[in-house]
Design a protein around this motif. Sequence first.
Motif, PDB file in Angstrom:
ATOM      1  N   UNK A  46       0.833  -1.219   0.000  1.00 33.64           N
ATOM      2  CA  UNK A  46       0.000   0.000   0.000  1.00 33.64           C
ATOM      3  C   UNK A  46       0.863   1.263   0.000  1.00 33.64           C
ATOM      4  N   UNK A  47       1.951   1.235   0.744  1.00 35.62           N
ATOM      5  CA  UNK A  47       2.841   2.403   0.786  1.00 35.62           C
ATOM      6  C   UNK A  47       3.491   2.598  -0.584  1.00 35.62           C
ATOM      7  N   UNK A  48       3.874   1.500  -1.203  1.00 36.80           N
ATOM      8  CA  UNK A  48       4.469   1.588  -2.533  1.00 36.80           C
ATOM      9  C   UNK A  48       3.446   2.124  -3.530  1.00 36.80           C
ATOM     10  N   UNK A 295      13.497  -0.098   4.222  1.00 33.48           N
ATOM     11  CA  UNK A 295      13.817   1.326   4.194  1.00 33.48           C
ATOM     12  C   UNK A 295      12.687   2.094   4.898  1.00 33.48           C
ATOM     13  N   UNK A 296      13.034   3.089   5.718  1.00 37.71           N
ATOM     14  CA  UNK A 296      12.015   3.832   6.464  1.00 37.71           C
ATOM     15  C   UNK A 296      10.870   4.359   5.584  1.00 37.71           C
ATOM     16  N   UNK A 297      11.182   4.725   4.329  1.00 34.89           N
ATOM     17  CA  UNK A 297      10.141   5.266   3.438  1.00 34.89           C
ATOM     18  C   UNK A 297       8.985   4.316   3.206  1.00 34.89           C
ATOM     19  N   UNK A 298       9.219   3.024   3.335  1.00 37.39           N
ATOM     20  CA  UNK A 298       8.164   2.060   3.024  1.00 37.39           C
ATOM     21  C   UNK A 298       7.780   1.175   4.212  1.00 37.39           C
ATOM     22  N   UNK A 299       8.364   1.443   5.369  1.00 37.59           N
ATOM     23  CA  UNK A 299       8.048   0.621   6.543  1.00 37.59           C
ATOM     24  C   UNK A 299       6.673   0.999   7.095  1.00 37.59           C
ATOM     25  N   UNK A 300       5.780   0.015   7.280  1.00 39.22           N
ATOM     26  CA  UNK A 300       4.462   0.325   7.863  1.00 39.22           C
ATOM     27  C   UNK A 300       4.600   1.025   9.220  1.00 39.22           C
ATOM     28  N   UNK A 301       5.516   0.553  10.035  1.00 39.78           N
ATOM     29  CA  UNK A 301       5.875   1.259  11.265  1.00 39.78           C
ATOM     30  C   UNK A 301       7.343   1.631  11.180  1.00 39.78           C
ATOM     31  N   UNK A 302       7.641   2.913  11.198  1.00 40.10           N
ATOM     32  CA  UNK A 302       9.045   3.327  11.132  1.00 40.10           C
ATOM     33  C   UNK A 302       9.714   3.160  12.489  1.00 40.10           C
ATOM     34  N   UNK A 303       8.918   3.310  13.516  1.00 36.89           N
ATOM     35  CA  UNK A 303       9.432   3.221  14.887  1.00 36.89           C
ATOM     36  C   UNK A 303       8.458   2.384  15.713  1.00 36.89           C
ATOM     37  N   UNK A 304       8.997   1.556  16.590  1.00 41.21           N
ATOM     38  CA  UNK A 304       8.131   0.854  17.530  1.00 41.21           C
ATOM     39  C   UNK A 304       8.685   1.092  18.926  1.00 41.21           C
ATOM     40  N   UNK A 305       7.791   1.302  19.868  1.00 43.13           N
ATOM     41  CA  UNK A 305       8.223   1.528  21.256  1.00 43.13           C
ATOM     42  C   UNK A 305       7.818   0.327  22.094  1.00 43.13           C
ATOM     43  N   UNK A 306       8.800  -0.265  22.790  1.00 46.32           N
ATOM     44  CA  UNK A 306       8.523  -1.430  23.631  1.00 46.32           C
ATOM     45  C   UNK A 306       8.777  -1.065  25.098  1.00 46.32           C
ATOM     46  N   UNK A 307       7.768  -1.187  25.934  1.00 49.99           N
ATOM     47  CA  UNK A 307       7.958  -0.906  27.370  1.00 49.99           C
ATOM     48  C   UNK A 307       8.541  -2.134  28.083  1.00 49.99           C
ATOM     49  N   UNK A 308       9.468  -1.863  28.990  1.00 49.72           N
ATOM     50  CA  UNK A 308      10.037  -2.962  29.779  1.00 49.72           C
ATOM     51  C   UNK A 308       9.770  -2.658  31.247  1.00 49.72           C
ATOM     52  N   UNK A 309       8.933  -3.474  31.867  1.00 45.39           N
ATOM     53  CA  UNK A 309       8.455  -3.105  33.197  1.00 45.39           C
ATOM     54  C   UNK A 309       8.221  -4.337  34.051  1.00 45.39           C
ATOM     55  N   UNK A 310       8.307  -4.106  35.372  1.00 48.25           N
ATOM     56  CA  UNK A 310       7.961  -5.191  36.288  1.00 48.25           C
ATOM     57  C   UNK A 310       6.660  -4.898  37.014  1.00 48.25           C
ATOM     58  N   UNK A 398      16.577  12.260  12.088  1.00 48.43           N
ATOM     59  CA  UNK A 398      17.920  12.144  11.527  1.00 48.43           C
ATOM     60  C   UNK A 398      18.298  10.696  11.273  1.00 48.43           C
ATOM     61  N   UNK A 399      17.987   9.845  12.249  1.00 51.31           N
ATOM     62  CA  UNK A 399      18.323   8.428  12.100  1.00 51.31           C
ATOM     63  C   UNK A 399      17.577   7.784  10.938  1.00 51.31           C
ATOM     64  N   UNK A 400      16.299   8.125  10.789  1.00 46.54           N
ATOM     65  CA  UNK A 400      15.516   7.527   9.700  1.00 46.54           C
ATOM     66  C   UNK A 400      16.095   7.925   8.347  1.00 46.54           C
ATOM     67  N   UNK A 401      16.480   9.196   8.234  1.00 44.58           N
ATOM     68  CA  UNK A 401      17.101   9.639   6.979  1.00 44.58           C
ATOM     69  C   UNK A 401      18.418   8.919   6.737  1.00 44.58           C
ATOM     70  N   UNK A 402      19.174   8.774   7.840  1.00 48.97           N
ATOM     71  CA  UNK A 402      20.471   8.109   7.741  1.00 48.97           C
ATOM     72  C   UNK A 402      20.305   6.653   7.299  1.00 48.97           C
TER      73      UNK A 402
END
Lengths: 492, 492
Positions: A46-48, A295-310, A398-402
């Motif tokens: 779909x992104x493509x 490549x970030x341009x076509x990734x459905x999720x460019x970033x994912x956040x994972x919580x680490x908790x007790x 910056x990282x995504x562009x890199x």
Amino acid sequence: MSKKLTSRSEDYSKWYNELVVKADLAENSAVRGCMVIKPYGFAIWEKMQAELDKMFKETGHQNAYFPLFVPKSLFEAEEKNAEGFAKECAIVTHYRLQNDPDKKGKLRVDPEAKLEEELIVRPTSEAIIWNTYRGWIQSYRDLPLLINQWANVVRWEMRTRLFLRTAEFLWQEGHTAHATKQEALAEAELMNNVYATFAEKFMAIPVIQGLKTESERFAGADETYCIEALMQDGKALQAGTSHFLGQNFAKAFDVKFANKEGKQDYVWATSWGVSTRLMGALIMTHSDDHGLVLPPSLAPNQVVIVPIYKSEDDLNAITEVANGILRNLREKHITVKFDSRTTHRPGAKFAQHELQGVPLRIAIGARDLANGTVEIARRDTLTKKVVALEDLTEKIEGLLEEIQASLFNKALDFRDNHITEVDTFDEFKKVLETKTGFISAHWDGTNETEDKIKALTKATIRCIPLEGDVKEGVCVYTGNPSKRRVLFAKAY
Amino acid sequence: MSKKLTSRSEDYSKWYNELVVKADLAENSAVRGCMVIKPYGFAIWEKMQAELDKMFKETGHQNAYFPLFVPKSLFEAEEKNAEGFAKECAIVTHYRLQNDPDKKGKLRVDPEAKLEEELIVRPTSEAIIWNTYRGWIQSYRDLPLLINQWANVVRWEMRTRLFLRTAEFLWQEGHTAHATKQEALAEAELMNNVYATFAEKFMAIPVIQGLKTESERFAGADETYCIEALMQDGKALQAGTSHFLGQNFAKAFDVKFANKEGKQDYVWATSWGVSTRLMGALIMTHSDDHGLVLPPSLAPNQVVIVPIYKSEDDLNAITEVANGILRNLREKHITVKFDSRTTHRPGAKFAQHELQGVPLRIAIGARDLANGTVEIARRDTLTKKVVALEDLTEKIEGLLEEIQASLFNKALDFRDNHITEVDTFDEFKKVLETKTGFISAHWDGTNETEDKIKALTKATIRCIPLEGDVKEGVCVYTGNPSKRRVLFAKAY
């Protein structure tokens, strides 16, 4: 996740097949040779589509939709095209099922319900479209006609592989009509350029633009432009083609127009297409033994956040920080997901996102809360670093562009290191046995030599490059004169 | 443009058929019953797709793609569904063509190339999808599974009409799997609600939400929710359906999951769809004897600017003003086109934009240049006024909102004026002969009575409304007890 992937060095082909399924991109279906594109794979497609569609519209094209079926007589009207696709069509012969009243729900074909004329399930739509264009084009005022279609097509291939070669696949096909040969040629070149730009800018895949030899041309085309990419196993992949069709279809379907002087002439045509095969190219260009790399341009999720908790308290505090990050990133149109599933442990989440090629993973734990930091992991380099929350959005941008640039450059280096100039047929064969990749060699321009080289080495002429070295020489096989080097390779 | 449209009062059906073709929305193709959706028609469909897709994603759904073909044995697995679609399928029996070497380009089916198992061209995808879901669902963790597909489907209808009933059509089909009956029912209701919101907010079509009677249900469903609209000729049109499928498909395809307690159970299912039929509803609800009328929300061009000039200098000055307007409107995400074609006179342009339903037309002439004004024409009311350039963007924004609201209210008034409560069968028949529209009447709840009324009047029960009058009464035909009024109508 499940067992480790087969490594590329162990079995490249097996690695690919496993990766497509394990990363939840696609799988084989109950219908021979037809695939199911799973939600994660489809989100990439779909992104493509969205980017390509935008590029088509910016170059003046409009979308339309033409029938799935082509009556056999129409399909046969352009002889070369019909011949080219003759061996790979699915045919509808019956149009209706009858109930058998004795066995509820069991169907049988009524022999009376045979179609008067058989229908071909479109392998490509030139025939049905040019038959339609006859009614749309009368005068130069109706030209150029610049139309694209997103559709499914069917080619009854005997040996299929997910994305790379399937009996049914999704694609777009542009079909344009022009008043002059020059305009049609310019259109075919323009759209090949659009494909090259898309491949390099969004897919991070370097491509070589060129012309196909006569024997590799689209059936019914006078000239076929193409973009050729190189996969990590050193095999080439044709990623898109753009055809100058001359007046072949206009003549076959009697599509004439009155020019400005009032004279009747046949119109000039192009067609061009890319398909879900691009998914195969994307996967094979960047991915590694850990899974998909996107490549970030076509990734459905460019970033994912994972919580680490007790504790529940930790989770609440992490969620608060995560929500702030989500808000900031989304404001910059970065797609980000907070993976707060309680059904999976962080380790399982890490493994999944690695396998599925999410470009950046942010982990937030109790220590990060105390320090005002997060841990960022890059999928492409598999490196991690702890960074302060301050200016996090800018750092991520910056990282995504890199990453996007780095994936392209890495693929470009690989490609450029796998173009070998050879001047003898012994060298030619040696490269195929050892290094693979593209072989830049002189060729005498005949079908005969091309066929012989193919029979001896399985390498085909991928293209006659539009740019680069145009010095004359002698054919690597026959020693006859050659106008310029062409690119050979084994190919998908 | 070409000859005037047939008027609605003269021949409503002819008016519709002419309008679809003359406004460049669609046309019949060389394949019986299959249409070509032309670029202007497709641009409207794309806008509808984009809005619906957004709404599906906002409610947690993901897109995927499943095969076009369904092996016959799979298609037969859910008996009611197979039976319901048995009489309208296209069947692929052969998979390959052979060249006849004597007649180049002429194809013949090789009798050896018969498929081992015949393939049905999907009329709907429950069978192939539920066969796939068996591999995707093991535990409650895999649920709910919320998937949508945009696709073409084929139903070999005998009598077809552009958009309203075609052998091939485009649609979306949602297919979801849930752990509990309640969740699946809630999903079916939610998606029917999404359809109602879309119809009312974007298409400006008021709809009644209801349940289908048993005989009008989707084959294989336990309950079918629907949205019903009323066309200008007083006939109803089913604009979307959402089905609660119970465990029927899960049982037919053996799709079980382990619940939280570790017990195995069949999953619960829904499916829901809208199609290019919505284009027919859109056209018939708002258009008039002058052509198409489009709600601004779905118009490919919300505004068109036509220059009226005699000299090159005038044109240059007008172009400058127009460019300013274009810039300002586009900044507000209003789609606007400057129709600067030199091949057509202003009168021809006016006629074309009127026929194609562009909501607002701005004309700029030499006098406007002098006065700092433009002329704005509203397509829905066919009224014009001269307005100052000052605050033009705000005026246009306001007008577009007003048109959107006005079209909805006009359609709502018409609909509400065409719901007639009747208590005797004589009244019932009289309404059908004179006023048409929906008839709100008591019905005894039996298939038998429904069938008799249909046979006598051609009116069917469109739905059992979810809201409104729920007082008990007696059946308009049998006099037997009735729990509530239902809506009858003749329908598309």
